[in-house]
Design a protein around this motif. Structure first.
Motif: not given
Ligand code: SF4
Ligand code: SF4
Ligand code: SF4
Length: 575
Positions: A270, A273, A329-330, A333-335, A547, A552, A564
């Motif tokens: 991240s 990121l 946060s990732i 959510s996404w993971y 990602l 995103l 983010l």
């Protein structure tokens, strides 16, 4: 001017600008100190001559002299360790201990406490001649990420001086008088933890998240994931007798797996990121005539300082969350969605060099849909103690590898650990986007070791004026330059801790007198990791590219902003 002296019968010729203590240390002669502290990594010299344990005999003087505050003179004959000196030092330490809880068996500073080490060295026994009731109760009080125990305080004032002189804050001070004197927290503490690092006893400690983390790891219902910050991998080995700067990434991963974490990931993912979002914001502000200078926002100590001390400047920092918060946060959510994990059962832990991160996780502005994203943040010091509690020794562990995909990163993420690293990482990516390549060499005007540095770098056909600062007094100087109009920077990086996160408030304390050396070794450690990575520019991270493709969309998108980015307020919780 050179002076002839004898020290313990040995003739020496030394400069008159030196104290007896300076000369002794130069010649490898040990004189103990408690209140005196010289930190060569950030030019901090604290010389109150109040504890008196550095007293020495100077021929012709009736009273013993404090070595830290006595400058050498022609013909001085000095005895640093005579029987009289040793007895007097022992008396001084016994006096200190007469008002100390002497709770070494339960004190978390035990083994790392300068007072404990000194009393052992001086042969202080448990027949304390001056023993009496304590002036303060043996009790811990929490302020922010810091715990203070006034009964363990020896009133050396290292903490107050460091907070005032290096951080420019003065959040703590001695209050009341005589026997009742106590170090009290005031307001505007930014949780940097630097006061803990200079405290010679257990009077200032970090708030510990480790007990709760250990409990979570025993719960079969939770899915525990952990992220490891860039700055931790070159200092954790020190807790196990390894040299500063030794890269123990693989061993940290193994230790975390043995502890029972379900997934071991890397905050470096991240950090890359963060650079995607931050470099995008920088390019946008430059091209669209946005507010300049843009200032980095990944240091919560700095952000808290800005909110509390310079609230008129809250439109300058990037709106990017820190890598710690972006990671969480990732993950939630996404993971969680991609791998079918219930985010409600997820426990997200971070391993950080930093005490301020413990407060960052609770910031309302970092929540997503009302949910705190990082559950616990433990420091390097906490982790070292935890590894030992689990019966492990980092030196003996096999090398592990991070789980995918939140464990992948580029070299640009590694240099986040040091002052100037976030700036350099952002410039690399902005350079690729605008010019097709990164500007690899930034020529800092005042050498990379100083607290404030400036440079000019060409990106996108434009000469960018950039600046980095570490230590909050230095940050304040930079802010004043902007406010007065003296400087027109485009981009600034600020880190609260002198030297950046490698010197964070949660890092192991360097061996006495080896501060600059330790920082340099840690810095070389992260620079070497960066150089040896196959990808060294954040926008080249295949995991981050994926990602964006899957979730995103692009830097600065609506979903990226929701997850983010953050906001700042002068009304944020003070500590
Ligand atoms: S944590 Fe930092 S700001 Fe707070 S009292 Fe300690 S040195 Fe000062
Ligand atoms: S809290 Fe620690 S550093 Fe501060 S005065 Fe007390 S002993 Fe010294
Ligand atoms: S410089 Fe690093 S360790 Fe220090 S407060 Fe900032 S983020 Fe934390």
């Amino acid at each position: 001017m050179l002076k002839n002296i004898t020290m313990n019968g040995i003739h020496m010729q030394e400069d008159s600008s030196l104290t007896i203590l300076d000369v002794a240390r130069k010649h490898g002669i040990d004189i103990p100190t408690l209140c005196f502290l010289k930190k060569d990594d950030c030019n901090f010299v604290h010389r109150p001559a109040s504890c008196r344990v550095c007293i020495v005999e100077v021929k012709g003087r009736r009273n013993l002299s404090p070595a830290c505050a006595t400058y050498i003179e022609e013909g001085m004959e000095i005895l640093t360790n005579s029987y009289k000196v040793r007895q007097e030092r022992k008396n001084i330490v016994e006096l200190l201990l007469s008002n100390h809880p002497n709770a070494c068996l339960t004190c978390r500073k035990s083994g790392d406490c300068e007072l404990q080490a000194l009393s052992a060295k001086l042969g202080v026994s448990n027949n304390l001649e001056f023993a009496g009731p304590l002036s303060q109760e043996n009790k811990e009080y929490r302020f922010g990420a810091i715990l203070r125990n006034p009964s363990k305080c020896i009133l050396c004032n290292r903490c107050t001086a460091f907070c005032e002189e290096i951080q420019g804050i003065g959040a703590i001070s001695a209050t009341q008088r005589g026997f009742a004197t106590v170090i009290s927290e005031g307001h505007k503490c930014v949780n940097c933890g630097q006061c803990i690092q200079v405290c010679p006893t257990g009077a200032l400690m970090q708030y510990e998240d480790a007990p709760d983390i250990e409990k979570e790891l025993t719960d079969p219902e939770t899915f525990c994931i952990v992220q490891t910050a860039p700055a931790v991998r070159v200092s954790i080995g020190e807790g196990f007798g390894m040299e500063p700067g030794t890269d123990v990434t693989g061993k940290i991963i193994t230790a975390l797996r043995y502890m029972g974490f379900d997934r071991v990931f890397d905050t470096n993912f991240s950090a890359d990121l963060t650079i995607m979002e931050e470099a995008h914001e920088l390019v946008d502000r430059l091209q669209a005539g946005g507010k300049l200078p843009m200032i980095t926002s990944c240091c919560p100590g700095w952000i808290k300082y800005l909110e509390t001390h310079h609230p008129d400047m809250l439109d300058l920092p990037s709106s990017c969350k820190s890598p710690q918060e972006m990671f969480s946060s990732i993950a939630r959510s996404w993971y969680a969605e991609k791998y079918g994990i219930d985010p409600k059962k997820m426990v997200v832990v971070s391993l950080m060099p930093c005490t301020a991160k413990k407060k960052e996780i609770t910031r309302e502005q970092n929540q997503v849909d009302g949910v705190q994203q990082t559950d616990y943040s433990m420091t390097v010091k906490e982790f070292i103690a935890m590894v030992k509690r689990y019966g492990l020794d980092i030196r003996n562990l096999p090398e592990g590898t991070f789980d995918s995909p939140l464990g992948e990163s580029t070299g640009a993420a590694d240099i986040f650990a040091q002052t100037g690293g976030v700036m350099e990482a952002a410039i690399r990516t902005a350079g690729v986007w605008l010019d097709g390549d990164a500007p690899w060499n930034i020529n800092w005007e005042s050498g990379y070791e100083d607290g404030i540095k400036e440079a000019t770098v060409k990106v996108g056909g434009k000469e960018l004026s950039i600046c980095i600062a570490s230590g909050l007094k230095n940050a304040s100087k930079v802010i004043e330059r902007i406010r007065s109009g003296e400087k027109q920077y485009h981009f600034i990086e600020i880190m609260a801790c002198p030297g950046g996160c490698l010197n964070g408030g949660g890092q192991p304390v360097a061996k006495y007198g080896k501060y600059a050396e330790t920082m340099l070794a840690r810095r070389k450690g992260v620079q070497s990791i960066d150089r040896n990575k196959s990808a060294r520019i954040s926008c080249d991270s295949s995991a981050v590219q994926k990602l964006y493709e899957e979730f995103l969309v692009e830097p600065g998108s609506e979903i990226a902003h929701k997850l983010l980015h953050t906001s700042y307020s002068d009304e944020s919780d003070i500590i």
